[in-house]
Design an enzyme around this catalytic site. Structure first.
Site, PDB file in Angstrom:
ATOM      1  N   GLU A 270       0.815  -1.205   0.000  1.00  0.00           N
ATOM      2  CA  GLU A 270       0.000   0.000   0.000  1.00  0.00           C
ATOM      3  C   GLU A 270       0.856   1.265   0.000  1.00  0.00           C
ATOM      4  OE1 GLU A 270      -3.596   0.012   1.624  1.00  0.00           O
ATOM      5  OE2 GLU A 270      -3.734   2.164   1.330  1.00  0.00           O
ATOM      6  N   ASP A 274       0.893   4.142  -3.091  1.00  0.00           N
ATOM      7  CA  ASP A 274       0.547   5.556  -2.926  1.00  0.00           C
ATOM      8  C   ASP A 274       1.609   6.472  -3.522  1.00  0.00           C
ATOM      9  OD1 ASP A 274      -1.530   4.594  -1.496  1.00  0.00           O
ATOM     10  OD2 ASP A 274      -0.999   5.545   0.403  1.00  0.00           O
ATOM     11  N   SER A 473      -7.097   2.662  -2.950  1.00  0.00           N
ATOM     12  CA  SER A 473      -5.789   3.206  -2.554  1.00  0.00           C
ATOM     13  C   SER A 473      -4.962   3.522  -3.787  1.00  0.00           C
ATOM     14  CB  SER A 473      -4.991   2.212  -1.728  1.00  0.00           C
ATOM     15  OG  SER A 473      -5.783   1.319  -1.072  1.00  0.00           O
ATOM     16  N   ASP A 515     -17.823  10.568 -17.484  1.00  0.00           N
ATOM     17  CA  ASP A 515     -18.914  10.013 -16.686  1.00  0.00           C
ATOM     18  C   ASP A 515     -18.852   8.485 -16.752  1.00  0.00           C
ATOM     19  OD1 ASP A 515     -21.150   9.811 -15.164  1.00  0.00           O
ATOM     20  OD2 ASP A 515     -22.545  10.623 -16.659  1.00  0.00           O
ATOM     21  N   VAL A 516     -18.965   7.859 -15.583  1.00  0.00           N
ATOM     22  CA  VAL A 516     -18.998   6.399 -15.527  1.00  0.00           C
ATOM     23  C   VAL A 516     -20.442   6.000 -15.272  1.00  0.00           C
ATOM     24  CG1 VAL A 516     -18.118   4.341 -14.358  1.00  0.00           C
ATOM     25  CG2 VAL A 516     -16.654   6.363 -14.628  1.00  0.00           C
ATOM     26  N   ASP A 541     -23.146   9.656  -9.172  1.00  0.00           N
ATOM     27  CA  ASP A 541     -23.712   8.464  -8.525  1.00  0.00           C
ATOM     28  C   ASP A 541     -22.850   8.071  -7.324  1.00  0.00           C
ATOM     29  OD1 ASP A 541     -21.632   6.432  -9.433  1.00  0.00           O
ATOM     30  OD2 ASP A 541     -22.306   7.209 -11.365  1.00  0.00           O
TER      31      ASP A 541
END
Ligand code: NAG
Ligand code: NAG
Ligand code: NAG
Ligand code: NAG
Ligand code: NAG
Length: 561
Positions: A270, A274, A473, A515-516, A541
């Site tokens: 992780e 990042d 993440s 837009d998804v 959304d």
């Protein structure tokens, strides 16, 4: 009620309470399963507690944040310095005096202040802490070799001080479980093949329309990642990653500054993720890593980081954080205060980005009926929350759809902020197939705000290239880097930073974003919702927010004013 009667009642009440006043009555008290009891603390062992002093002008802070973040206000971008924030929120002299007198009367002398004077950090023996906070008993716990000291039972404070404190840190809350960064291929069944394009910096820069020229150039720009789960990034991994994958555009291969404790041992996936990705989209921008602030096992690392921000007059403009906990595992007093800390950051022109989580709508299993389970700080109205997407065709850099893990939903604690009411109401009205109303609170703050790819990333960790790393993440630092680039262009034009983005983001109504509109995320696995949470739709959304960045278009939209 007659004064005498009232006095009698309050006397009775305080006798009944015996201890004084509870500060976090709704904090669930239990030791999370993954923490193993080690021992009770010896009476002379040291604990370090964090006292959150009541601040002044919290309502004004909120109004001011609205003004400086609203592009239609004359005050847009007129940010405050840390000194100015301090002079607003600094506790009253009475508050400071009462709290200090109380501490001193228990022999607590070793305290440190921060610039805004609204937190006090004090060390004392366990014996003193247990008399200072009746109800406490401090124990040591262990999880995977990490130890913490906590007192998992309600604590109270003296009646006289209760109205001067929001909460005491280092007592009840355990560090949350790290989000499982998934590193497995979702399985051949999903796409009928074992092969996938994989996401690299080049993939992202292509998809989000970034050219080789789209790198940072402003001298005073900076960005940061923060992480709190005993994970470390290795400078050698970052250098190797950049060498392997960051081709064709100018970038840094080193972190500018590490704040906190960079432990030894193996690098965390992780932590590598990042820093490698914020530096790939936010290329050639000076990058800081805040890592495990809080040296003492009785401190709360996330809280320590918040203190640190209020104790540093210069911090990066954009922070991305992949950290969160179930909203229902935290007290309202604590979350409200953390929100004030986010407002303080927003007033300084700092952008806070949080990953929306990797469990879709989440699920809390109740005896009769399940409910979705929002996560905090993702559900805070004062941060920008980032969800996740995948390519519709995994072999082609094109159209994005919902990544089914993408965290999203509605807060049960924070009311829907004005900036999003129109967008969220439209979604609730137009969406044909919503989960049953009993699963979520449709009047709460809805998230995420935007999204980016979160599936099948390549990273380098412990010098080994690893494919198939997935989660929000990944998407969060990608968006963070892109906002940093926009800040960069703004700085070159002499404009202020973007600061708290949401009021402006919602006014754009999707301009500058892809837009998804396809796919649903996870929810409860029960008969009523059959594993589904919410579904993506045209416009905003609660799965992918407004969508994913189209860099040049978003830059144009955010480069005015
Ligand atoms: C805040 O910064 C000051 C000055 O750098 C330092 O003396 C103090 O100890 C810091 N406070 C905390 C709680 O670390
Ligand atoms: C972004 O990329 C798409 C697809 O490659 C292209 O059609 C579009 O013109 C590019 N630029 C903008 C500003 O959208
Ligand atoms: C990289 O950033 C520095 C400022 O930090 C700037 O001087 C330099 O021109 C940038 N490089 C490119 C290729 O833009
Ligand atoms: C729903 O959210 C509001 C705040 O937005 C809160 O006041 C209310 O208690 C919540 N209801 C439930 C059932 O959680
Ligand atoms: C950053 O530096 C530029 C000049 O390089 C200046 O115009 C701008 O005001 C600065 N921005 C901030 C937020 O300090």
């Amino acid at each position: 009620m007659k004064p005498k009667m009232r006095m009698l009642l309050s006397l009775l009440l305080s006798v009944w309470l015996a201890y004084g006043e509870l500060l976090e009555t709704d904090q669930p008290i239990s030791v999370p399963e993954d923490w193993e009891y080690v021992e009770q603390l010896g009476p002379l062992e040291e604990v370090e507690l964090t006292f959150a002093l009541k601040q002044q002008n919290v309502d004004r802070l909120k109004d001011l944040l609205e003004l400086v973040s609203d592009p239609d206000s004359h005050h847009y971008g007129k940010y405050l310095t840390l000194e100015e924030v301090a002079s607003l929120v600094r506790p009253s002299q009475l508050t400071e005096k009462v709290v200090l007198t109380w501490l001193q009367s228990h022999g607590v002398k070793n305290c440190r202040n921060i610039h805004t004077r609204d937190f006090l950090q004090c060390s004392m023996t366990a014996r003193v802490a247990e008399t200072l906070l009746p109800g406490t008993k401090f124990y040591r716990y262990n999880r995977d070799g990490q130890t913490v000291v906590r007192s998992p039972s309600q604590y109270s404070v003296h009646d006289d001080v209760s109205q001067h404190l929001d909460f005491v840190g280092g007592v009840l809350r355990f560090p949350p479980k790290g989000r499982e960064v998934s590193t497995g291929w979702a399985g051949p069944g999903r796409f009928g093949s074992n092969f996938h394009l994989g996401v690299t910096p080049t993939t992202l820069r292509t998809r989000y329309n970034m050219t080789a020229a789209d790198v940072g150039t402003a001298a005073n720009n900076s960005q940061a990642v923060a992480q709190f789960l005993e994970q470390f990034y290795h400078p050698a991994d970052l250098a190797e990653f950049m060498g392997l994958f960051a081709r064709g555009f100018k970038h840094h291969t080193e972190v500018e500054r590490v704040v906190g404790r960079q432990g030894g041992g193996k690098a965390g996936i992780e932590a590598s993720l990042d820093v490698e990705y914020i530096m790939s989209t936010g290329a050639n921008i000076s990058t800081w890593v805040f890592t495990n602030p809080g040296r003492h096992e009785s401190q709360e690392p996330f809280l320590q980081w918040m203190l640190l921000l209020s104790n540093m007059s210069t911090v990066p403009w954009v922070h991305t954080i992949s950290y969160g906990d179930d909203e229902d595992s935290l007290s309202t007093a604590y979350m409200n205060r953390i929100n004030v800390e986010f407002m303080k950051a927003g007033l300084r022109g700092i952008s806070m980005l949080f990953a929306s989580g990797d469990s879709g709508a989440g699920c809390k299993h109740l005896a009769k009926e399940n409910v979705f389970r929002p996560s905090f700080p993702a559900s805070s109205p004062y941060v920008t929350t980032v969800g996740g997407t995948s390519f519709k065709n995994p072999f082609k850099i094109s159209y994005e759809v919902t990544d089914y893990i993408s965290g999203g939903g509605f807060s049960n604690v924070f009311a829907m902020p004005d900036y999003q009411v129109k967008a969220v109401k439209a979604y609730l009205k137009n969406m044909q197939a919503l989960p049953p109303k009993s699963y979520f609170n449709s009047s709460g703050r809805a998230y995420p705000d935007m999204a980016a790819l979160s599936d099948n990333y390549w990273i380098v960790s412990n010098l080994v290239p690893i494919p198939w790393v997935s989660g929000t993440s990944a998407s969060t630092p990608v968006v963070g880097g892109i906002l940093s680039l926009i800040n960069d262009q703004r700085f070159l034009k002499g404009l202020p930073s973007l600061g708290f983005l949401n009021p402006r983001l919602y006014k754009l109504q999707g301009t500058g974003l892809y837009d998804v509109t396809e796919g649903c995320h996870l929810g409860c696995l029960d008969e009523k919702v059959e594993g589904n949470g919410f579904c993506a739709a045209v416009s905003w959304d609660p799965v992918t927010g407004w969508g994913t960045p189209n860099y040049p278009a978003l830059l144009t939209a955010l480069l005015q004013g």
